[in-house]
Design an enzyme around this catalytic site. Structure first.
Site, PDB file in Angstrom:
ATOM      1  CG  ASP A  90      -1.918   1.179   1.057  1.00 62.42           C
ATOM      2  OD1 ASP A  90      -2.284   1.327   0.203  1.00 62.42           O
ATOM      3  OD2 ASP A  90      -2.109   1.965   2.289  1.00 62.42           O
ATOM      4  CB  SER A  91       0.376   4.870  -0.854  1.00 65.97           C
ATOM      5  OG  SER A  91      -1.010   4.939   0.169  1.00 65.97           O
ATOM      6  CB  CYS A 134      -3.161   0.496  -2.695  1.00 70.77           C
ATOM      7  SG  CYS A 134      -3.012   2.061  -3.045  1.00 70.77           S
ATOM      8  CD  GLU A 178      -0.125   7.243   5.240  1.00 76.37           C
ATOM      9  OE1 GLU A 178       1.190   7.327   5.472  1.00 76.37           O
ATOM     10  OE2 GLU A 178      -0.544   6.090   5.259  1.00 76.37           O
ATOM     11  CB  CYS A 235      -9.847   4.789   0.147  1.00 75.19           C
ATOM     12  SG  CYS A 235      -7.755   5.337   0.736  1.00 75.19           S
ATOM     13  CG  HIS A 246      -5.225   4.917   3.997  1.00 72.93           C
ATOM     14  ND1 HIS A 246      -4.528   4.453   2.869  1.00 72.93           N
ATOM     15  CD2 HIS A 246      -4.089   5.629   4.574  1.00 72.93           C
ATOM     16  CE1 HIS A 246      -3.345   4.580   2.836  1.00 72.93           C
ATOM     17  NE2 HIS A 246      -2.908   5.389   3.862  1.00 72.93           N
TER      18      HIS A 246
HETATM   19  N1  DGL Z   1      -4.960   3.231   0.516  1.00 69.30           N
HETATM   20  C1  DGL Z   1      -4.884   3.697  -0.778  1.00 69.30           C
HETATM   21  C2  DGL Z   1      -6.123   3.449  -1.499  1.00 69.30           C
HETATM   22  O1  DGL Z   1      -6.796   2.424  -1.260  1.00 69.30           O
HETATM   23  C3  DGL Z   1      -4.348   4.992  -1.372  1.00 69.30           C
HETATM   24  C4  DGL Z   1      -4.499   5.957  -0.180  1.00 69.30           C
HETATM   25  C5  DGL Z   1      -3.330   7.370  -0.857  1.00 69.30           C
HETATM   26  O2  DGL Z   1      -2.263   6.942  -0.919  1.00 69.30           O
HETATM   27  O3  DGL Z   1      -3.955   8.204  -1.441  1.00 69.30           O
HETATM   28  O4  DGL Z   1      -6.412   3.995  -2.360  1.00 69.30           O
END
Ligand code: DGL
Length: 272
Positions: A11-12, A74, A159, A193, A195
């Site tokens: 993931d990012s 992600c 984050e 997402c 996150h």
């Molecule tokens: N967690 C990621 C997603 O599912 C990306 C979040 C990001 O880095 O903007 O899209």
């Protein structure tokens, strides 16, 4: 150190931990490695070319670390990089390895949940702009109406460890209201997402009681288990030592405090 051939999740940043958590609950026997590109997060506001470049770099590193199977945990990377990696890069990198995403399993799940056939998608700007969700949902369920909402402030809240603080309330309410004002018939929302499940309680508090919130962890975990049952040649390559090792491109100590929200015990984190 014994050689392991783990399942890798990428993931990012921290979001993929919500997927790893669910995957390990369902299949704790495998070895796992997790890579968070925290130094370059968020991906959601970046261009197609950059997300593809960063994601491909991560895939190459995770292959070098011995993973035959990578899950892009992600949505942004799944939307912007997965197809290119599968079609253009895998044949030259190593045709026997696999890279999977999180969009397809989520789309397959939504049709059996929505009654009103009106679905909301909450994701990063990149995921929303890619139109991946409406396109993929309509391939399976052409009758479902899809409304999308980009939530660019939510990933920075996670984050930066602000996801459970009172300051997050304003931006949670703002994007939920903006989505629900597009259609009062939305009865199912995909948190598209990885996150966003960290904001789940706050999101639910802003939603009408009849709306179902779909988080991707369990959906992706079940789909991965099914994949491994159907692909015994891949399953037999994976070692089953029950270990999990974390890598971050940022600060390991900071990563550890987030990882400890999900995983008990001795957590090994290295900088990459
Ligand atoms: N967690 C990621 C997603 O599912 C990306 C979040 C990001 O880095 O903007 O899209």
């Amino acid at each position: 150190m014994t050689e392991i051939t783990p399942i890798a999740l990428f993931d990012s940043g921290y979001g993929g931990l919500t997927i790893l958590d669910a995957v390990r609950r369902l299949m704790s026997e495998y070895d796992y490695i997790y890579l968070g590109d925290n130094a370059r997060a968020p991906y959601g506001t970046r261009s197609f070319d950059i997300v593809y470049k960063y994601t491909k770099e991560a895939v190459v590193r995770l292959f070098d670390m011995g993973a035959p199977l990578i899950v892009l945990a992600c949505n942004t990377a799944s939307a912007k990089a997965l197809r290119n990696i599968q079609q253009c890069d895998l044949p030259t990198l190593d045709a026997s390895r696999r890279v999977l995403g999180v969009i397809r399993p989520s789309v397959e799940a939504v049709g059996s949940v929505t009654q009103s056939r009106v679905v909301g998608i909450m994701g990063t700007q990149g995921t929303v702009d890619s139109m991946s969700y409406p396109i993929e949902i309509h391939k399976i369920n052409p009758d479902i109406r899809v409304f999308q909402q980009a939530c660019p402030m939510w990933v920075p809240l996670v984050e930066n460890g602000e996801y459970d603080k009172p300051g997050a309330d304003y931006f949670v309410r703002k994007y939920v209201d903006e989505l629900m004002s597009q259609s009062a018939d939305i009865d199912t929302i995909i948190l598209a997402c990885t996150h966003f499940p960290l904001l789940r309680k706050k999101i639910e508090a802003c939603l009408p009681a009849n709306v179902t919130l779909l988080c991707q962890g369990d959906i992706v975990a079940r789909s991965l288990k099914d994949y491994l049952q159907r692909h015994t040649e891949m399953q037999s390559r994976l070692t089953k030592g029950g270990s999990v090792r974390f890598y971050t491109t940022e600060n390991p100590e900071k990563f550890g405090s987030m990882a400890r929200l999900f995983f008990d015990g001795d957590i090994q984190i290295s900088h990459l």
